[in-house]
Design an enzyme around this catalytic site. Structure first.
Site, PDB file in Angstrom:
ATOM      1  N   HIS A 371       0.800  -1.230   0.000  1.00 17.12           N
ATOM      2  CA  HIS A 371       0.000   0.000   0.000  1.00 17.12           C
ATOM      3  C   HIS A 371       0.830   1.276   0.000  1.00 17.12           C
ATOM      4  O   HIS A 371       0.275   2.339   0.274  1.00 17.12           O
ATOM      5  CB  HIS A 371      -0.912   0.031   1.231  1.00 17.12           C
ATOM      6  CG  HIS A 371      -2.132  -0.828   1.116  1.00 17.12           C
ATOM      7  ND1 HIS A 371      -3.286  -0.411   0.480  1.00 17.12           N
ATOM      8  CD2 HIS A 371      -2.384  -2.084   1.544  1.00 17.12           C
ATOM      9  CE1 HIS A 371      -4.186  -1.371   0.533  1.00 17.12           C
ATOM     10  NE2 HIS A 371      -3.668  -2.397   1.174  1.00 17.12           N
ATOM     11  N   LYS A 564      -8.673  13.857   4.853  1.00 15.89           N
ATOM     12  CA  LYS A 564      -7.860  12.645   4.823  1.00 15.89           C
ATOM     13  C   LYS A 564      -6.818  12.736   5.925  1.00 15.89           C
ATOM     14  O   LYS A 564      -6.644  13.789   6.545  1.00 15.89           O
ATOM     15  CB  LYS A 564      -7.182  12.477   3.471  1.00 15.89           C
ATOM     16  CG  LYS A 564      -6.369  13.688   3.019  1.00 15.89           C
ATOM     17  CD  LYS A 564      -5.820  13.481   1.598  1.00 15.89           C
ATOM     18  CE  LYS A 564      -6.933  13.539   0.577  1.00 15.89           C
ATOM     19  NZ  LYS A 564      -6.751  12.656  -0.538  1.00 15.89           N
ATOM     20  N   ARG A 565      -6.147  11.646   6.144  1.00 20.53           N
ATOM     21  CA  ARG A 565      -5.059  11.608   7.121  1.00 20.53           C
ATOM     22  C   ARG A 565      -4.051  12.713   6.821  1.00 20.53           C
ATOM     23  O   ARG A 565      -3.720  12.972   5.677  1.00 20.53           O
ATOM     24  CB  ARG A 565      -4.388  10.234   7.037  1.00 20.53           C
ATOM     25  CG  ARG A 565      -3.194  10.024   7.920  1.00 20.53           C
ATOM     26  CD  ARG A 565      -2.799   8.533   7.918  1.00 20.53           C
ATOM     27  NE  ARG A 565      -2.537   8.030   6.589  1.00 20.53           N
ATOM     28  CZ  ARG A 565      -1.324   7.992   6.018  1.00 20.53           C
ATOM     29  NH1 ARG A 565      -0.272   8.474   6.663  1.00 20.53           N
ATOM     30  NH2 ARG A 565      -1.161   7.487   4.820  1.00 20.53           N
ATOM     31  N   LYS A 570       0.558  14.194   1.285  1.00 18.77           N
ATOM     32  CA  LYS A 570      -0.806  14.486   0.845  1.00 18.77           C
ATOM     33  C   LYS A 570      -1.016  15.985   0.600  1.00 18.77           C
ATOM     34  O   LYS A 570      -2.022  16.398   0.045  1.00 18.77           O
ATOM     35  CB  LYS A 570      -1.817  13.950   1.863  1.00 18.77           C
ATOM     36  CG  LYS A 570      -1.809  12.409   1.937  1.00 18.77           C
ATOM     37  CD  LYS A 570      -2.789  11.891   2.975  1.00 18.77           C
ATOM     38  CE  LYS A 570      -2.726  10.368   3.099  1.00 18.77           C
ATOM     39  NZ  LYS A 570      -3.312   9.662   1.956  1.00 18.77           N
ATOM     40  N   THR A 672      -8.721   6.197  -2.017  1.00 21.46           N
ATOM     41  CA  THR A 672     -10.129   5.831  -2.228  1.00 21.46           C
ATOM     42  C   THR A 672     -11.037   7.027  -1.956  1.00 21.46           C
ATOM     43  O   THR A 672     -12.175   7.045  -2.399  1.00 21.46           O
ATOM     44  CB  THR A 672     -10.550   4.652  -1.332  1.00 21.46           C
ATOM     45  OG1 THR A 672     -10.233   4.951   0.034  1.00 21.46           O
ATOM     46  CG2 THR A 672      -9.847   3.371  -1.747  1.00 21.46           C
ATOM     47  N   LYS A 676     -14.673   8.192  -3.713  1.00 21.25           N
ATOM     48  CA  LYS A 676     -15.904   8.506  -2.972  1.00 21.25           C
ATOM     49  C   LYS A 676     -16.447   9.874  -3.366  1.00 21.25           C
ATOM     50  O   LYS A 676     -17.653  10.034  -3.579  1.00 21.25           O
ATOM     51  CB  LYS A 676     -15.631   8.446  -1.468  1.00 21.25           C
ATOM     52  CG  LYS A 676     -15.318   7.054  -0.955  1.00 21.25           C
ATOM     53  CD  LYS A 676     -14.639   7.089   0.405  1.00 21.25           C
ATOM     54  CE  LYS A 676     -14.074   5.721   0.748  1.00 21.25           C
ATOM     55  NZ  LYS A 676     -13.091   5.765   1.832  1.00 21.25           N
TER      56      LYS A 676
END
Length: 842
Positions: A371, A564-565, A570, A672, A676
């Site tokens: 991952h 998100k985290r 990110k 993901t 969504k």
């Protein structure tokens, strides 16, 4: 006295009916008989628990029947091992899968209750943190819907990762005591206790036949107790099982210590043992945290493998010839990788199999999902620590490595550098066991989670290129997916109704059916219905923001969401830099041409991740300035929503207009959240990273807002000697933004508060924020231009949803089943009276 013929056990009559009267009766029965409450003493939580028990009743017989059918048909079973299962709330999911939502709503209304209020009383199961756990939950839903014989295995965390509070702009971690009032969805299995061993030493000797025997002795023991949760498929009779392990002490109480007055020591063994399943991801910046993390991973892996062997041996006793034909084990990332060594230990030491046979079984049974593309995120354990906690396993890993490197040397002779690179044991000042390498060597399949991710791990020298050179046939791509049952049908009933009214309900189990709405993308009436659904969802989110952040937001503004985290790759910080840039343009020119925006952030930072936590503080500091500045706060607002969870995502995602998927190209394995948001009609602003590329292939680049360096360009820029300070010095608008942060504009009482962020940007900028900044701003200007034309924005939103069929977890799981597990569906048949056909019970 045991019942001789278990087929004579009667069903609990009245607990299978799905009509209003049956539901009301079950609810009242449980309130009275299960909870011992009446209308005077019952609380709102009792109302929820009674309903949960009533709905669970309608799963139980199917659950039992499903497990028995797997025995009757001698089915190959799939075991999905994951340290996280972020399942969210169970009530709504069970209702839609049983097709009981509306009937239950009506039954509750007749009892004077509102279903939405009851649903809100259920805590989110604190069994995960981010995409890894949510993916695992989606996969369980799809496996049950596709009627695959499958089990999820993990840990029953008592407190989860943490409950996030924001105090003075800082993240504060508090225990997430989600089990405070019990969990009506789980069934404790005190009879399913498994012994898990730690520490001790290895004793080897030759038996009377001269055969070398190995024993792991003088160990500390912890008991693993199973808790089972039903996982229903959508409108199928299949109800699979999620089994979570809770750590229990082998001794509840030591009377010797108690009798000598050492009352704390009398219960200390119990407290120490049960720490293993207390918290998800203990802070591993300290040696004690590292050791606890390793023990957690081995605890659930060992209990699971022992459980799998018991189940297999019920049919095949001690004959392991068929094991890989009847058992498929999927390792969800490197956390369960120690399973390779543990299965070898069980087969060698407990089952007395020879090495060659045990290794053949092991490698044919395991498959590994990677991952991450970040080398630093690949889990490693020091040889000293692993040898201390799991001495027998270290011995087995050394032997696996010895035999593996011997095979490599035969294929690549005289290549010592390759042997060093591929060794499971990493040499250095501190010898370490590379767990991803152990998973690769011990598995027959290694998959990435998007096409780009798979290509990166196959071709990058510091990842798995050497292994791909050796075993190209092992590597494959399985692009992640999401279950449309939760992430559209359940969380967005307004849009679901618009779609279903136009094309029918088949999309709920075949997401490719959404392609049919493409024909209506420009239809005026369909667009109006679409826009109405979006507005209703924005109203829900605005209400939540008002309640929790005391902030009024404009429903006509762009709801620009990055949830998100928190992690540097990110690039929440890139979003922040743009907000400050826009703030400056509005200060310079109050008539600056832009659309109204509400910037919405949410997500947790790991407790030991200082820079990520500082980014949260910066977001909150900027929000405090902008939201109170009358010069701009009618145009832009910023909000950070605390304690991101599945239930909060179910409010944010349907309301979003713009989805921020802006990681540096080549760093996000898949994602993901991007799926969504797109499935709920948000347009994506993003880089060509992870699954964004495949989303672009489906929906078209013209229906997204794409920017930034591509993966090869990122690599080339870094190799050429990237200098972020040069950009800072030559770009006035970037310099203005950074200087405002550095000067203390957003932290007037502590001017140097954000200096670590600035220093990181100007000295390294590891994730190329400054390199991508101008193109990101350009892309945001394009967002403004398109949003101005409501019809065009809506048309693009419809086209995004219409082309999301590829991103159902049903498709992903079908690929796993066909190409990795070789698992077949098992149909669970029900009599015409609605009762499962009864056979001999398990």
């Amino acid at each position: 006295m045991p019942v001789k013929d278990k087929t004579t056990i009667p069903l609990f009559e009245g607990h299978e009916g799905r009509d209003k009267a049956s539901i009301k009766k079950s609810w009242l029965d449980h309130l009275h008989f299960s909870l011992a409450k009446d209308k005077y003493s019952a609380t709102e939580l009792d109302y929820y628990s009674s309903l949960a028990y009533a709905i669970r009743d309608r799963l139980i017989d199917r659950w039992i029947k499903t497990q028995q059918n797997y025995y009757d048909q001698d089915a190959k079973r799939v075991y999905y091992l994951s340290l996280e299962f972020l399942i969210g709330r169970s009530l709504g999911n069970a209702l839609i899968n049983l097709d009981m939502t509306e009937t239950t709503r009506q039954a509750l209304h007749e009892l004077g209750l509102q279903m939405e209020e009851i649903e809100d009383l259920e805590p989110n199961a604190a069994l995960g943190n981010g995409g890894l756990g949510r993916l695992a939950a989606c996969f369980l839903d799809s496996m049950a819907t596709l009627q695959l014989p499958a089990y999820g295995y993990g840990i029953r965390y008592e407190y989860g990762i943490f409950f996030q509070k924001i105090q003075d702009g800082y993240q504060v971690e508090t225990p997430d005591n989600w089990l405070r009032y019990g969990n009506p969805w789980e069934i404790p299995r005190p009879e399913s206790l498994v012994t898990v061993k730690f520490y001790g030493h290895v004793h080897q000797y030759h038996d009377d036949k001269g055969i070398l025997k190995t024993e792991w002795v003088d160990t500390q023991q912890v008991m693993a107790m199973a808790y089972d949760t039903p996982v229903p498929g959508f409108k199928t009779n299949t109800v699979n099982n999620m089994r979570l392990w809770s750590a229990k002490s082998t001794r509840e109480f030591d009377f010797d210590y108690f009798n000598y007055g050492d009352y704390e020591k009398a219960v200390s063994d119990k407290a120490s043992s049960e720490t293993i399943s207390k918290v998800l991801y203990p802070n591993d910046s300290l040696s004690q945290g590292k050791e606890l993390r390793l023990k957690q991973e081995f605890f659930f892996v060992s209990a699971t493998l022992q459980d799998i062997l018991v189940r297999y041996k019920k049919t095949y006793q001690n004959n392991f010839d068929c094991f890989p034909e009847k058992v498929a084990i999927q390792l969800n990332d490197t956390h369960p990788a120690i399973a390779v060594a543990e299965l070898m230990r069980l087969l060698l030491d407990d089952e007395d199999l020879p090495w060659e046979k045990a290794w053949s079984i092991t490698t044919k049974t395991f498959a590994y999902t990677n991952h991450t593309v970040l080398p630093e995120a690949l889990e490693k354990w020091s040889v000293d620590l692993l040898g201390k906690v799991l001495p027998r396993h270290l011995q087995i890993i050394f032997e696996i490595n010895h035999r593996f490197l011997k095979d490599v040397a035969e294929v690549f002779p005289n290549d010592n550098d390759r042997l060093k690179r591929m060794s499971i044991i990493e040499e250095g000042d501190v010898k370490q066991v590379r767990m991803a390498y152990l998973a690769i060597v011990g598995s027959h399949s290694i998959n990435g989670v998007s096409e780009l991710h798979t290509e990166i791990i196959k071709t990058t020298p510091c990842l798995f290129k050497d292994f791909h050179d050796l075993w190209p046939e092992k590597f494959n791509a399985k692009t992640n997916g999401i279950t449309q049952r939760r992430w559209l049908y359940l969380c967005n009933p307004e849009l679901s109704d618009v779609i279903t009214n136009k094309i029918g309900p088949e999309w709920i189990t075949d997401l490719y059916q959404l392609k049919k709405i493409e024909a209506f993308a420009s239809d005026t009436a369909f667009q109006r219905a679409w826009q109405k659904a979006k507005k209703q969802n924005k109203q829900k989110l605005a209400k939540y923001i008002k309640k929790n952040n005391n902030l009024d937001v404009d429903l006509n503004s762009i709801f620009d969401c990055q949830v998100k985290r928190l992690h540097e790759y990110k690039r929440q910080l890139l979003n922040i830099l743009h907000i400050i840039w826009l703030y400056n343009r509005l200060l310079e020119n109050p008539n600056f041409p832009c659309q109204k925006r509400t910037f919405i952030f949410s997500g947790k930072a790991a407790p030991g991740y200082y820079n990520a936590k500082l980014v949260i503080k910066l977001i909150c500091a900027i929000a405090d300035v902008i939201n109170h500045d009358p010069r701009v706060n009618e145009t832009i607002k910023v909000v950070f929503l605390a304690n991101y969870s599945v239930s909060l995502a179910e409010i944010i995602i349907p309301a979003a207009d713009l989805s921020e998927q802006i990681s540096t190209a080549g760093t996000e394995a898949s994602g993901t959240g991007n799926m969504k948001f797109a499935l709920n009609g948000a347009l994506t602003i993003g880089t060509l990273d992870g699954a964004n590329i495949e989303i672009m292939e489906e929906v078209g680049a013209e229906n997204m807002f794409l920017f930034g360096l591509k993966t090869p360009e990122v690599k080339a820029l870094k190799e050429s000697g990237y200098n972020p300070r040069e950009i800072y010095e030559n770009e006035p608008e970037i310099r203005q933004v950074i200087d405002m942060i550095r000067s203390g504009y957003f932290s007037p009482s502590e001017h140097r508060l954000f200096e670590p962020i600035i220093e990181s940007l100007l000295s390294r900028d590891q994730y190329l924020l400054l390199a991508d900044f101008n193109d990101y701003v350009r892309c945001q200007r394009e967002v403004d231009r398109v949003f101005k034309t409501k019809k065009e924005w809506t048309r693009r939103a419809i086209l995004n949803v219409a082309n999301m069929g590829r991103f159902s977890s049903d498709r992903t799981i079908q690929q796993y089943a066909d190409e990795i597990w070789q698992a077949k569906p098992v149909e669970i048949k029900i009599n015409s009276n609605g009762k499962a056909k009864r056979k001999k019970a398990q």
